[in-house]
Write a protein that holds these residues in place. Structure first.
Motif, PDB file in Angstrom:
ATOM      1  N   UNK A 157      33.374  49.652  36.074  1.00  0.00           N
ATOM      2  CA  UNK A 157      33.458  48.197  36.252  1.00  0.00           C
ATOM      3  C   UNK A 157      32.245  47.510  35.632  1.00  0.00           C
ATOM      4  N   UNK A 158      31.068  48.064  35.843  1.00  0.00           N
ATOM      5  CA  UNK A 158      29.863  47.477  35.258  1.00  0.00           C
ATOM      6  C   UNK A 158      29.879  47.575  33.741  1.00  0.00           C
ATOM      7  N   UNK A 159      30.366  48.702  33.222  1.00  0.00           N
ATOM      8  CA  UNK A 159      30.389  48.902  31.778  1.00  0.00           C
ATOM      9  C   UNK A 159      29.008  48.714  31.183  1.00  0.00           C
ATOM     10  N   UNK A 188      35.512  34.138  45.228  1.00  0.00           N
ATOM     11  CA  UNK A 188      35.623  35.330  44.386  1.00  0.00           C
ATOM     12  C   UNK A 188      36.529  36.386  45.026  1.00  0.00           C
ATOM     13  N   UNK A 189      36.494  36.485  46.349  1.00  0.00           N
ATOM     14  CA  UNK A 189      37.397  37.407  47.054  1.00  0.00           C
ATOM     15  C   UNK A 189      38.846  37.104  46.696  1.00  0.00           C
ATOM     16  N   UNK A 211      43.873  38.272  43.760  1.00  0.00           N
ATOM     17  CA  UNK A 211      44.919  37.788  42.860  1.00  0.00           C
ATOM     18  C   UNK A 211      45.055  38.694  41.639  1.00  0.00           C
ATOM     19  N   UNK A 212      43.934  39.029  41.000  1.00  0.00           N
ATOM     20  CA  UNK A 212      43.974  39.863  39.803  1.00  0.00           C
ATOM     21  C   UNK A 212      44.502  41.263  40.109  1.00  0.00           C
ATOM     22  N   UNK A 225      42.084  52.957  35.135  1.00  0.00           N
ATOM     23  CA  UNK A 225      41.703  51.964  34.136  1.00  0.00           C
ATOM     24  C   UNK A 225      42.363  50.614  34.407  1.00  0.00           C
ATOM     25  N   UNK A 226      43.568  50.625  34.937  1.00  0.00           N
ATOM     26  CA  UNK A 226      44.235  49.367  35.289  1.00  0.00           C
ATOM     27  C   UNK A 226      43.464  48.649  36.387  1.00  0.00           C
ATOM     28  N   UNK A 227      43.007  49.413  37.385  1.00  0.00           N
ATOM     29  CA  UNK A 227      42.223  48.832  38.477  1.00  0.00           C
ATOM     30  C   UNK A 227      40.917  48.253  37.942  1.00  0.00           C
ATOM     31  N   UNK A 228      40.216  49.024  37.142  1.00  0.00           N
ATOM     32  CA  UNK A 228      38.939  48.574  36.582  1.00  0.00           C
ATOM     33  C   UNK A 228      39.125  47.298  35.762  1.00  0.00           C
ATOM     34  N   UNK A 229      40.152  47.271  34.931  1.00  0.00           N
ATOM     35  CA  UNK A 229      40.392  46.099  34.091  1.00  0.00           C
ATOM     36  C   UNK A 229      40.700  44.866  34.936  1.00  0.00           C
ATOM     37  N   UNK A 230      41.432  45.040  36.029  1.00  0.00           N
ATOM     38  CA  UNK A 230      41.769  43.909  36.898  1.00  0.00           C
ATOM     39  C   UNK A 230      40.515  43.338  37.564  1.00  0.00           C
ATOM     40  N   UNK A 231      39.628  44.214  38.018  1.00  0.00           N
ATOM     41  CA  UNK A 231      38.393  43.741  38.648  1.00  0.00           C
ATOM     42  C   UNK A 231      37.498  43.071  37.612  1.00  0.00           C
ATOM     43  N   UNK A 232      37.412  43.639  36.428  1.00  0.00           N
ATOM     44  CA  UNK A 232      36.597  43.030  35.375  1.00  0.00           C
ATOM     45  C   UNK A 232      37.138  41.655  34.982  1.00  0.00           C
ATOM     46  N   UNK A 233      38.448  41.507  34.982  1.00  0.00           N
ATOM     47  CA  UNK A 233      39.038  40.198  34.702  1.00  0.00           C
ATOM     48  C   UNK A 233      38.599  39.182  35.747  1.00  0.00           C
TER      49      UNK A 233
END
Length: 203
Positions: free
Chosen positions: A53-55, A118-119, A124-125, A187-195
Motif C-alpha cells: 500500500x505504501x509503495x 477517510x473511513x 466505498x473503494x 493486488x485488487x485490495x491494495x489498489x482499492x486502498x491506494x485509490x
C-alpha cells in the motif's frame, strides 16, 4: 489474549531485536504513514499489505515478529505501542493508516479510526471491488486518541482489521514462502486502498 509485555521497553528487555523481531522504517512523503505494528508472524499478511500500500509514495513502518513460532508474545496493543521509531515517524506524518489481523473465517475488513471522512472513502473503494468493508465492533474501533493510528499530526487516522479468512485469500500459502506469492485479490485490495488514499490530496 492479554499482552505479555506492558510496553516496548518491557518487550525489549526480554526479546532480542534482529533475532526475535525486527523494525523496518521507510521514510517518504509526510502526507501518510502506513503502519503494520503486528507484522511478520504476529498477524500474518499485514507487513506485506503495508509495504504494498505504501509503495514508493508514502512512509511505512513495520514491527515484524521473526520467531519460528509463538510470535504472538510480541504483540503490543495499539494503545500501548510506544516503540520510539514508530512514535517518531507518526509525529512526522499528517495521517496514519494501520493494518491489523482480526480473527474470523468470514472474509471481512473492519474499517475503524477517528478519520470519519477517510473511513467512508476507503469503505466505498473496497466495496466497489467486492470486499465486505464494514464498521468495526467497539473493541476494534480504533477511536482512542492514544492509539498509534491517531497519533499523526492531524490526530486522526484509519485502522484496517482484516479477518483471517480474508487474509488467506491474499496469499498462495500461510507460511513465509506463501506470503511471498500474493494472489490477484491481494493486488485488487491494495489498489482499492491506494485509490482511497489518493483522495486525501484532492480539494
Amino acid at each position: 489474549m492479554k499482552d505479555r509485555y506492558v510496553n516496548y521497553k518491557d518487550l525489549s528487555r526480554h526479546e532480542q531485536v534482529g533475532k526475535d523481531y525486527s523494525i523496518h522504517l521507510h521514510v517518504r512523503s509526510p502526507q501518510l504513514g502506513v503502519f503494520a505494528i503486528h507484522g511478520g508472524g504476529i498477524e500474518t499478511g499485514t507487513s506485506e499489505l503495508a509495504l504494498a500500500i505504501a509503495g514508493r509514495d508514502w512512509s511505512c513502518y513495520l514491527f515484524s515478529g521473526d520467531k519460528p513460532r509463538g510470535n504472538h508474545c510480541l504483540h503490543l496493543t495499539s494503545t500501548r505501542f510506544d516503540e520510539p521509531l514508530a512514535i517518531l515517524l507518526a509525529g512526522q506524518c499528517e495521517r496514519i493508516l494501520t493494518l491489523h489481523g482480526a480473527a474470523g473465517n468470514e472474509e471481512k475488513v473492519y474499517v475503524g479510526g477517528l478519520d470519519e471522512t477517510w473511513r467512508q472513502q476507503i469503505k466505498k473503494c473496497l466495496a466497489q471491488q467486492g470486499f465486505t468493508a464494514i464498521d468495526p465492533p467497539p473493541r476494534l474501533g480504533g477511536k482512542e486518541p492514544e492509539n498509534i493510528v491517531n497519533r499523526g499530526r492531524c490526530k486522526q487516522g484509519v485502522q484496517l482489521e482484516l479477518t483471517s479468512g480474508l487474509r488467506r485469500t491474499f496469499f498462495q500459502g500461510s507460511g513465509l514462502a506463501g506470503r511471498k506469492r500474493p494472489t490477484p485479490r491481494f493486488h485488487t485490495f491494495v489498489d482499492a486502498v491506494r485509490e482511497a488514499i489518493s483522495t486525501l490530496s484532492q480539494p
